[in-house]
Design a protein around this motif. Structure first.
Motif, PDB file in Angstrom:
ATOM      1  N   SER A  11       0.838  -1.183  -0.017  1.00 55.92           N
ATOM      2  CA  SER A  11       0.081  -0.147   0.068  1.00 55.92           C
ATOM      3  C   SER A  11       0.767   1.202   0.060  1.00 55.92           C
ATOM      4  CB  SER A  11      -0.993   0.179   1.171  1.00 55.92           C
ATOM      5  OG  SER A  11      -1.729  -1.061   1.213  1.00 55.92           O
ATOM      6  N   ASP A  14      -0.997   8.119  -3.058  1.00 51.42           N
ATOM      7  CA  ASP A  14      -0.927   8.709  -4.483  1.00 51.42           C
ATOM      8  C   ASP A  14       0.518   9.565  -4.684  1.00 51.42           C
ATOM      9  OD1 ASP A  14      -3.435  10.831  -5.949  1.00 51.42           O
ATOM     10  OD2 ASP A  14      -1.710   9.699  -6.550  1.00 51.42           O
ATOM     11  N   ARG A  38      -2.652  -6.852 -14.706  1.00 49.17           N
ATOM     12  CA  ARG A  38      -3.404  -6.446 -13.402  1.00 49.17           C
ATOM     13  C   ARG A  38      -4.804  -6.696 -13.770  1.00 49.17           C
ATOM     14  NH1 ARG A  38      -2.251   0.074 -13.269  1.00 49.17           N
ATOM     15  NH2 ARG A  38      -3.230   0.628 -15.488  1.00 49.17           N
ATOM     16  N   ALA A  40      -8.362  -5.171 -11.515  1.00 51.00           N
ATOM     17  CA  ALA A  40      -9.288  -4.492 -10.527  1.00 51.00           C
ATOM     18  C   ALA A  40     -10.629  -5.141 -10.216  1.00 51.00           C
ATOM     19  CB  ALA A  40      -9.106  -3.152 -11.009  1.00 51.00           C
ATOM     20  N   PRO A  88      -4.777   6.000  -7.632  1.00 49.65           N
ATOM     21  CA  PRO A  88      -5.576   4.925  -7.049  1.00 49.65           C
ATOM     22  C   PRO A  88      -5.956   4.343  -8.222  1.00 49.65           C
ATOM     23  CG  PRO A  88      -5.983   7.164  -6.326  1.00 49.65           C
ATOM     24  CD  PRO A  88      -4.652   7.453  -7.077  1.00 49.65           C
ATOM     25  N   ASP A  90      -4.227   2.732 -10.253  1.00 51.09           N
ATOM     26  CA  ASP A  90      -3.389   1.714 -10.748  1.00 51.09           C
ATOM     27  C   ASP A  90      -3.606   0.591  -9.300  1.00 51.09           C
ATOM     28  OD1 ASP A  90      -0.820   4.174 -11.118  1.00 51.09           O
ATOM     29  OD2 ASP A  90      -1.813   2.822 -12.530  1.00 51.09           O
ATOM     30  N   THR A  91      -4.522   0.747  -8.421  1.00 50.71           N
ATOM     31  CA  THR A  91      -4.908  -0.234  -7.669  1.00 50.71           C
ATOM     32  C   THR A  91      -5.516  -1.311  -8.262  1.00 50.71           C
ATOM     33  OG1 THR A  91      -5.330   1.333  -5.897  1.00 50.71           O
ATOM     34  CG2 THR A  91      -6.507  -0.742  -5.533  1.00 50.71           C
ATOM     35  N   GLN A 123      -1.018  -7.665  -4.337  1.00 51.31           N
ATOM     36  CA  GLN A 123      -2.058  -6.694  -4.250  1.00 51.31           C
ATOM     37  C   GLN A 123      -1.184  -5.542  -4.322  1.00 51.31           C
ATOM     38  OE1 GLN A 123      -5.596  -6.663  -4.481  1.00 51.31           O
ATOM     39  NE2 GLN A 123      -5.377  -4.543  -4.613  1.00 51.31           N
ATOM     40  N   THR A 125      -2.328  -1.301  -3.659  1.00 48.97           N
ATOM     41  CA  THR A 125      -3.212  -0.270  -3.299  1.00 48.97           C
ATOM     42  C   THR A 125      -2.648   0.943  -3.356  1.00 48.97           C
ATOM     43  OG1 THR A 125      -4.427  -2.141  -2.061  1.00 48.97           O
ATOM     44  CG2 THR A 125      -5.091   0.028  -1.665  1.00 48.97           C
ATOM     45  N   VAL A 126      -3.203   1.998  -3.945  1.00 50.05           N
ATOM     46  CA  VAL A 126      -2.766   3.198  -3.738  1.00 50.05           C
ATOM     47  C   VAL A 126      -3.924   4.092  -3.485  1.00 50.05           C
ATOM     48  CG1 VAL A 126      -1.773   5.160  -5.317  1.00 50.05           C
ATOM     49  CG2 VAL A 126      -1.429   2.640  -5.946  1.00 50.05           C
ATOM     50  N   SER A 127      -3.766   4.867  -2.264  1.00 53.64           N
ATOM     51  CA  SER A 127      -4.758   5.613  -1.594  1.00 53.64           C
ATOM     52  C   SER A 127      -4.411   7.160  -1.804  1.00 53.64           C
ATOM     53  CB  SER A 127      -4.660   5.333  -0.207  1.00 53.64           C
ATOM     54  OG  SER A 127      -3.287   5.585   0.388  1.00 53.64           O
TER      55      SER A 127
END
Length: 128
Positions: A11, A14, A38, A40, A88, A90-91, A123, A125-127
């Motif tokens: 994780s 951004d 990938r 999603a 995000p 790219d999550t 996984q 995860t980009v927030s």
């Protein structure tokens, strides 16, 4: 038996960076294609970046060009995906994949259906 093992997901915020690694074993030739894909939630799996192992030629999906870089080590047993300026969008679950046959051309497809060996996924995860 070909085996692919991914690592490096996680994780990030951004704009951050991650580096994925895919260790490959069981190949008896190096003139084949490997790549990163990938998926999603609720979306189809898409090709992100691919590399022709013996020649080193690469290709990327338009959305990651200039941000992601696929590479391999000198022994051609590990493929990396350096991901910069993550957003995000790219999550996703990222998968390493390989073709189980020798390529007749010095280029690789981004189509997931062209690959028959897959790793378990890692996984990202980009927030915001």
């Amino acid at each position: 038996q070909v085996q692919l093992v991914e690592s490096g997901g996680g994780s990030v915020q951004d704009g951050g960076s991650l580096r994925l690694s895919c260790g490959a074993s069981g190949f008896i030739y190096s003139d084949n294609c490997m790549g990163w894909f990938r998926q999603a939630p609720g979306k189809e799996r898409e090709g992100v970046a691919v590399i022709f192992r013996s020649g080193g030629s690469t290709d990327y999906v338009d959305s990651v060009k200039g941000r992601f870089t696929i590479s391999q080590d000198g022994a051609k047993t590990t493929v990396f995906l350096q991901m910069n300026s993550l957003s995000p969008a790219d999550t996703a679950m990222y998968y390493c994949a390989a073709q189980g046959w020798r390529s007749l051309r010095n280029s690789c497809s981004l189509a997931p259906g062209e690959y028959n060996y897959w790793g378990q996924g890692t996984q990202v995860t980009v927030s915001s």
